[in-house]
Design a protein around this motif. Structure first.
Motif, mmCIF file in Angstrom:
data_model
loop_
_atom_site.group_PDB
_atom_site.id
_atom_site.type_symbol
_atom_site.label_atom_id
_atom_site.label_comp_id
_atom_site.label_asym_id
_atom_site.label_seq_id
_atom_site.Cartn_x
_atom_site.Cartn_y
_atom_site.Cartn_z
ATOM 1 N N LYS A 79 0.829 -1.198 0.000
ATOM 2 C CA LYS A 79 0.000 0.000 0.000
ATOM 3 C C LYS A 79 0.870 1.258 0.000
ATOM 4 O O LYS A 79 0.584 2.231 -0.713
ATOM 5 C CB LYS A 79 -0.917 -0.014 1.219
ATOM 6 N N ALA A 80 1.932 1.234 0.817
ATOM 7 C CA ALA A 80 2.797 2.411 0.901
ATOM 8 C C ALA A 80 3.549 2.648 -0.402
ATOM 9 O O ALA A 80 3.702 3.797 -0.843
ATOM 10 C CB ALA A 80 3.784 2.241 2.065
ATOM 11 N N PHE A 81 4.022 1.580 -1.045
ATOM 12 C CA PHE A 81 4.696 1.727 -2.336
ATOM 13 C C PHE A 81 3.741 2.313 -3.363
ATOM 14 O O PHE A 81 4.112 3.168 -4.175
ATOM 15 C CB PHE A 81 5.233 0.384 -2.828
ATOM 16 N N CYS A 82 2.495 1.848 -3.352
ATOM 17 C CA CYS A 82 1.497 2.367 -4.296
ATOM 18 C C CYS A 82 1.279 3.862 -4.070
ATOM 19 O O CYS A 82 1.275 4.648 -5.027
ATOM 20 C CB CYS A 82 0.188 1.604 -4.123
ATOM 21 N N ARG A 83 1.133 4.263 -2.805
ATOM 22 C CA ARG A 83 0.936 5.678 -2.508
ATOM 23 C C ARG A 83 2.168 6.502 -2.886
ATOM 24 O O ARG A 83 2.061 7.634 -3.362
ATOM 25 C CB ARG A 83 0.636 5.851 -1.014
ATOM 26 N N ALA A 84 3.360 5.925 -2.684
ATOM 27 C CA ALA A 84 4.595 6.636 -3.025
ATOM 28 C C ALA A 84 4.667 6.906 -4.517
ATOM 29 O O ALA A 84 5.038 8.008 -4.951
ATOM 30 C CB ALA A 84 5.805 5.829 -2.569
ATOM 31 N N ARG A 85 4.287 5.922 -5.311
ATOM 32 C CA ARG A 85 4.353 6.086 -6.763
ATOM 33 C C ARG A 85 3.290 7.078 -7.246
ATOM 34 O O ARG A 85 3.536 7.879 -8.154
ATOM 35 C CB ARG A 85 4.219 4.728 -7.449
ATOM 36 N N VAL A 86 2.106 7.028 -6.630
ATOM 37 C CA VAL A 86 1.058 7.986 -6.968
ATOM 38 C C VAL A 86 1.513 9.401 -6.617
ATOM 39 O O VAL A 86 1.240 10.372 -7.347
ATOM 40 C CB VAL A 86 -0.248 7.647 -6.221
ATOM 41 N N ALA A 87 2.257 9.514 -5.496
ATOM 42 C CA ALA A 87 2.719 10.821 -5.029
ATOM 43 C C ALA A 87 3.913 11.333 -5.818
ATOM 44 O O ALA A 87 4.343 12.468 -5.610
ATOM 45 C CB ALA A 87 3.071 10.753 -3.548
ATOM 46 N N GLY A 88 4.452 10.500 -6.698
ATOM 47 C CA GLY A 88 5.496 11.001 -7.585
ATOM 48 C C GLY A 88 6.862 10.367 -7.466
ATOM 49 O O GLY A 88 7.802 10.802 -8.133
ATOM 50 N N VAL A 89 7.013 9.333 -6.621
ATOM 51 C CA VAL A 89 8.313 8.666 -6.532
ATOM 52 C C VAL A 89 8.605 7.955 -7.838
ATOM 53 O O VAL A 89 7.797 7.172 -8.342
ATOM 54 C CB VAL A 89 8.338 7.657 -5.365
ATOM 55 N N ARG A 90 9.731 8.246 -8.417
ATOM 56 C CA ARG A 90 10.139 7.610 -9.670
ATOM 57 C C ARG A 90 11.599 7.179 -9.557
ATOM 58 O O ARG A 90 12.291 7.513 -8.602
ATOM 59 C CB ARG A 90 9.983 8.603 -10.838
#
Length: 409
Positions: A79-90
């Motif tokens: 869940k945290a990885f998904c939120r991180a990617r949505v928030a812009g982590v690339r």
């Protein structure tokens, strides 16, 4: 791991929070530092504090995912990885961590797709010491059954052995298969794949011999897209030289009626080796109550001092074959493994080789096992003959040793 630098970073971050208790990034950084210092349980609260202050902070979600993986909380990590990617982590690091998480959870199709991002990681590419032009000189494998395909090794010997179990199947997907592996494995793979040309890793393979190429670690996306695709697979596919196991057993002086248990207790991995390793005396202590048992050293590296210290301390003898270097002579090591009645190992290259040889093998895993061993369960999808014993608490191997003591009784 640079402990001094982490201690300095920890001190500076705490000073920043003393000045500004609502400094969002300082809370996030505190969690990340504590996690990397080996205390993920203490990392969750600072990161959650950062997210309470700024729910859109991508790095905080990323740090929460990392700490959750360290705690083996796969659901929260996902869940945290998904939120991180949505928030812009690339970036490559994020993609690879996401890949490892998917593979750990057994979501293979998604995991293999992200795993291909390893070739965008400059440090990873440099570490492979590939001959110039290997990846660019010929196109990647296309799936055509008429093409000549070079499969080339990457990463460590354990990975070569693990992915090597897919080579027999992959051979059926191409017109002709060529193989490049570590020189220490050439004989074993040559016997396993008669008719396949085997080349030494690190040396150039003439490009006129093949039309397409594929790294060994990319076979999974073609052959193991689901958990179900492992079913009925994972049997013995490597063999030592004919009769070598019995001959070596005799040379070691093992008598009829005695059980020979091979032991490997350390991993040389710079990143995860410490968490995977244990002391020889601990491992022997869990097994020495077995009647009629003798122990054999299958550990690579110089462990003569440990073996002698154990003998002096407890009188327990661990045999070593004087003519076999367990690191450099993998043909000899394969023979020693085949001569055993059981192999007990931590999750290292010896464990992979033993599983590929079809030997009865018990693998001792840390609380957070590497993705190769999956997140849970005692069966290993890669090797039918391997049984997994997992820590139930971080850093506490006592329960695992108790389990193998009971299983060996």
């Amino acid at each position: 791991f640079d402990g001094a630098r982490y201690e300095s970073a920890l001190s500076l971050t705490r000073r920043a929070l003393a000045v500004d208790v609502v400094h969002v990034r300082a809370h996030s950084h505190l969690g990340a530092i504590v996690d990397r210092m080996g205390a993920p349980g203490q990392a969750i609260n600072p990161v959650r504090c950062a997210l309470a202050l700024d729910p859109a902070l991508a790095e905080a979600w990323y740090n929460l995912a990392g700490a959750s993986m360290s705690l083996d909380d796969i659901d929260l990590a996902a869940k945290a990885f998904c939120r991180a990617r949505v928030a812009g982590v690339r970036g490559v690091s994020a993609d690879l961590n996401a890949a490892f998480l998917q593979l750990l959870a057994g979501s293979f199709a998604e995991g293999w797709a992200l795993y291909e991002e390893r070739w965008r990681d400059d440090e990873f590419v440099r570490s492979q010491r590939l001959p110039f032009g290997l990846r660019e000189g010929r196109p990647s494998f296309s799936g055509s059954s008429s093409r000549r395909v070079l499969v080339w090794a990457e990463q460590g010997v354990g990975d070569e052995v693990m992915f090597g179990g897919l080579l027999g199947e992959f051979r059926g997907l191409c017109g002709e298969m060529l193989l490049q592996v570590d020189r220490r494995l050439m004989g074993l793979f040559g016997r396993a794949l008669p008719g396949v040309q085997v080349f030494e890793r690190g040396k150039a393979v003439p490009e006129q011999l093949y039309d397409e190429q594929i790294p060994l670690g990319s076979l999974g996306k073609w052959l193991r897209p689901t958990r179900e695709s492992f079913e009925g697979k994972g049997g013995r596919y490597l063999r030592a030289e004919e009769g070598l196991g019995e001959r070596l057993r005799g040379e070691l002086g093992v008598q009829a009626g005695q059980r020979l248990i091979g032991l490997s207790w350390r991993s040389a991995s710079a990143e995860t080796g410490a968490a995977r390793s244990l002391e020889l005396r601990e491992l022997v202590g869990a097994l020495k109550g077995v009647e009629g048992v003798r122990f054999l050293n299958l550990q690579y590296g110089d462990v003569a001092g440990e073996i002698e210290a154990l003998r002096a301390e407890s009188g327990v003898e661990v045999l070593s074959h004087p003519g076999i270097d367990n690191r450099e002579d993998l043909e000899g090591l394969a023979g020693l493994i085949e001569g055993c009645d059981l192999v007990v190992s931590v999750g290292n290259a010896t464990a992979h080789l033993s599983g590929a040889l079809g030997q009865k093998t018990w693998v001792l895993l840390p609380y957070v096992a590497g993705w190769r061993w999956l997140h849970e369960g005692e069966r290993c999808p890669w090797y039918q003959s391997v049984r997994l014993f997992r820590q139930v608490e971080p850093g506490r191997c006592g329960a695992v040793l108790t389990q193998i003591a009971g299983a060996s009784a």
